[in-house]
Write an enzyme that holds these catalytic residues in place. Structure first.
Site, PDB file in Angstrom:
ATOM      1  N   SER A 103      59.919  54.182  31.926  1.00 38.59           N
ATOM      2  CA  SER A 103      59.573  52.776  31.783  1.00 38.59           C
ATOM      3  C   SER A 103      60.561  52.376  33.343  1.00 38.59           C
ATOM      4  O   SER A 103      61.197  51.718  34.042  1.00 38.59           O
ATOM      5  CB  SER A 103      60.853  52.348  31.065  1.00 38.59           C
ATOM      6  OG  SER A 103      61.693  52.471  30.788  1.00 38.59           O
ATOM      7  N   HIS A 132      57.134  48.667  40.436  1.00 41.92           N
ATOM      8  CA  HIS A 132      56.734  49.361  41.392  1.00 41.92           C
ATOM      9  C   HIS A 132      55.070  49.849  41.738  1.00 41.92           C
ATOM     10  O   HIS A 132      55.552  50.812  42.256  1.00 41.92           O
ATOM     11  CB  HIS A 132      57.703  50.231  40.708  1.00 41.92           C
ATOM     12  CG  HIS A 132      58.738  50.100  40.375  1.00 41.92           C
ATOM     13  ND1 HIS A 132      60.270  49.724  41.760  1.00 41.92           N
ATOM     14  CD2 HIS A 132      59.591  49.350  39.006  1.00 41.92           C
ATOM     15  CE1 HIS A 132      60.946  49.760  41.402  1.00 41.92           C
ATOM     16  NE2 HIS A 132      61.385  49.128  39.932  1.00 41.92           N
ATOM     17  N   SER A 180      53.978  47.412  36.515  1.00 39.01           N
ATOM     18  CA  SER A 180      55.138  47.548  37.175  1.00 39.01           C
ATOM     19  C   SER A 180      55.462  47.037  39.063  1.00 39.01           C
ATOM     20  O   SER A 180      54.676  47.020  39.375  1.00 39.01           O
ATOM     21  CB  SER A 180      56.194  47.974  37.110  1.00 39.01           C
ATOM     22  OG  SER A 180      57.325  48.147  37.831  1.00 39.01           O
ATOM     23  N   TYR A 187      57.226  57.277  38.734  1.00 39.71           N
ATOM     24  CA  TYR A 187      57.016  55.625  38.174  1.00 39.71           C
ATOM     25  C   TYR A 187      55.891  54.826  38.322  1.00 39.71           C
ATOM     26  O   TYR A 187      54.749  54.568  37.600  1.00 39.71           O
ATOM     27  CB  TYR A 187      58.148  55.452  37.168  1.00 39.71           C
ATOM     28  CG  TYR A 187      58.337  54.012  37.226  1.00 39.71           C
ATOM     29  CD1 TYR A 187      57.375  54.136  35.355  1.00 39.71           C
ATOM     30  CD2 TYR A 187      58.386  53.005  37.195  1.00 39.71           C
ATOM     31  CE1 TYR A 187      57.505  52.699  35.084  1.00 39.71           C
ATOM     32  CE2 TYR A 187      58.556  51.678  36.962  1.00 39.71           C
ATOM     33  CZ  TYR A 187      57.815  51.523  35.345  1.00 39.71           C
ATOM     34  OH  TYR A 187      58.249  50.420  34.775  1.00 39.71           O
ATOM     35  N   GLY A 206      56.060  54.092  27.077  1.00 44.88           N
ATOM     36  CA  GLY A 206      55.686  55.205  27.921  1.00 44.88           C
ATOM     37  C   GLY A 206      57.837  55.243  28.607  1.00 44.88           C
ATOM     38  O   GLY A 206      58.441  54.428  27.783  1.00 44.88           O
ATOM     39  N   ARG A 248      67.833  41.324  44.570  1.00 46.48           N
ATOM     40  CA  ARG A 248      66.341  41.308  44.699  1.00 46.48           C
ATOM     41  C   ARG A 248      65.541  40.545  42.931  1.00 46.48           C
ATOM     42  O   ARG A 248      64.174  40.540  43.550  1.00 46.48           O
ATOM     43  CB  ARG A 248      66.277  42.699  44.943  1.00 46.48           C
ATOM     44  CG  ARG A 248      64.987  43.553  44.451  1.00 46.48           C
ATOM     45  CD  ARG A 248      65.615  45.172  44.239  1.00 46.48           C
ATOM     46  NE  ARG A 248      63.655  45.286  43.671  1.00 46.48           N
ATOM     47  CZ  ARG A 248      64.153  45.574  42.586  1.00 46.48           C
ATOM     48  NH1 ARG A 248      64.903  46.037  41.742  1.00 46.48           N
ATOM     49  NH2 ARG A 248      62.674  46.190  41.989  1.00 46.48           N
ATOM     50  N   ASP A 251      55.719  53.134  18.478  1.00 42.25           N
ATOM     51  CA  ASP A 251      56.966  53.291  19.552  1.00 42.25           C
ATOM     52  C   ASP A 251      57.143  55.048  18.418  1.00 42.25           C
ATOM     53  O   ASP A 251      56.534  55.537  17.377  1.00 42.25           O
ATOM     54  CB  ASP A 251      58.434  53.131  19.387  1.00 42.25           C
ATOM     55  CG  ASP A 251      59.152  53.517  21.246  1.00 42.25           C
ATOM     56  OD1 ASP A 251      59.159  54.592  20.987  1.00 42.25           O
ATOM     57  OD2 ASP A 251      59.390  52.634  21.455  1.00 42.25           O
TER      58      ASP A 251
HETATM   59  C1  15L Z   1      61.599  48.242  35.989  1.00 45.71           C
HETATM   60  O1  15L Z   1      59.819  48.723  36.315  1.00 45.71           O
HETATM   61  C2  15L Z   1      61.823  48.599  35.351  1.00 45.71           C
HETATM   62  O2  15L Z   1      61.319  49.106  34.249  1.00 45.71           O
HETATM   63  C3  15L Z   1      63.225  48.250  34.668  1.00 45.71           C
HETATM   64  O3  15L Z   1      64.042  49.313  34.339  1.00 45.71           O
HETATM   65  C4  15L Z   1      63.847  47.596  35.974  1.00 45.71           C
HETATM   66  O4  15L Z   1      64.461  48.703  37.077  1.00 45.71           O
HETATM   67  C5  15L Z   1      62.640  46.938  36.988  1.00 45.71           C
HETATM   68  O5  15L Z   1      61.651  47.607  37.254  1.00 45.71           O
HETATM   69  C6  15L Z   1      63.237  46.642  38.182  1.00 45.71           C
HETATM   70  O6  15L Z   1      62.066  46.423  39.545  1.00 45.71           O
HETATM   71  O7  15L Z   1      64.379  46.124  38.472  1.00 45.71           O
END
Ligand code: 15L
Length: 270
Positions: A73, A111, A109, A134, A71, A172, A32
């Site tokens: 997050s 996301h 992720s 992100y 990275g 969610r 890290d």
């Molecule tokens: C993520 O990718 C994040 O790192 C985490 O902090 C949360 O926000 C998670 O998604 C989420 O969607 O709950």
């Protein structure tokens, strides 16, 4: 698979995961940009700034496999995402190639696909719909993994992690929860399964309300044990305390979608 490096070892997931991975991979090395505050004498640690290729190469040297959690997050300014998640991710894969690492688990992720409406059930062969800078960086990481797998024979597993924790904390998260033990199971498949070359799995437990088709993970033997519905009453009670969010409640990515949103809310597409 003996010598495994965990990047992002001082982060939220890394801090938990390093303790769960140690019994499985006793030679686990941590990395890290900053030292974990509770680092133990039997935990080898190499400090590295992901934006510095020479430092990343030192962290990666001698390893068979890497679990790349390092990275930024969450959503952040472009310059931060660029250094940590774009340049940092490129450096990680390039260092792995130069140092002869065999396998990389990339922490992607949900996301990366957050702008799919909650009415959609998606697999991993559909195009990405990032909900944030992100999320774009996570889609980039998945593409980097695919490139290094096809071009250089690195074996790569991308995990589109939902929400990691002991229990789902709102409505969610009932759809995207990932129990820590289930993440360990996914990582073990990525580091050890003989047939794996390049795959994307969802990092999700046994969630009845899932929006994701995780059949690729199941085909490799994934058998999650976390049942989100066991926590539904508390998660729905917590949800009732949250403000309504027309955009965030419509899309899978939640508040990552509604933050900075300047699209047409009358034309939310399905
Ligand atoms: C993520 O990718 C994040 O790192 C985490 O902090 C949360 O926000 C998670 O998604 C989420 O969607 O709950």
């Amino acid at each position: 698979m003996k010598r495994v490096l965990l990047t992002g070892a001082s982060g939220d997931i890394g801090g938990r995961l390093r303790k769960l991975l140690k019994p499985v991979y006793p030679e686990l090395r941590l990395s890290d940009i900053k030292v974990p505050p509770d680092l133990q004498p039997d935990e080898p640690f190499v400090a590295a700034d992901l934006a510095n290729l020479a430092e990343v190469e030192k962290a990666v040297a001698g390893m068979d496999g890497i679990v790349h959690l390092g990275g930024f997050s969450v959503e952040g300014p472009w310059e931060t995402i660029l250094q940590s998640n774009i340049i940092g991710c490129r450096n990680l894969f390039e260092a792995a190639r130069r140092q002869g690492v065999k396998r990389v688990i990339f922490a992607s992720s949900n996301h990366a696909v957050g702008f799919y409406p909650r009415t959609h059930r998606i697999g991993t062969e559909t195009h990405v719909r990032p909900d944030s800078r992100y999320g774009v960086s996570k889609a980039f990481g998945e593409a980097m993994g695919s490139f290094y797998a096809d071009k250089h024979g690195l074996r790569v597993l991308c995990l589109r992690i939902g929400n990691f924790g002991d229990k789902p904390i709102d409505k969610r998260r009932l759809s995207i929860w990932l129990k820590p033990d289930d993440l360990v199971q996914l990582i073990r498949i990525g580091l050890e399964h003989p047939d794996l070359r390049y795959e994307i799995f969802y990092g999700a437990s046994l969630n009845e309300r899932a929006w994701w088709d995780n059949s690729r993970a199941y085909a490799y033997g994934y058998r999650p044990t976390g049942r989100a519905e066991d926590f539904s009453a508390a998660a729905l009670a917590a949800q009732a305390e949250l403000p309504a969010d027309a955009v965030g409640d419509f899309f899978q990515g939640g508040t990552f979608c509604s933050a900075e949103f300047s699209g047409d809310t009358d034309a939310l597409w399905d």
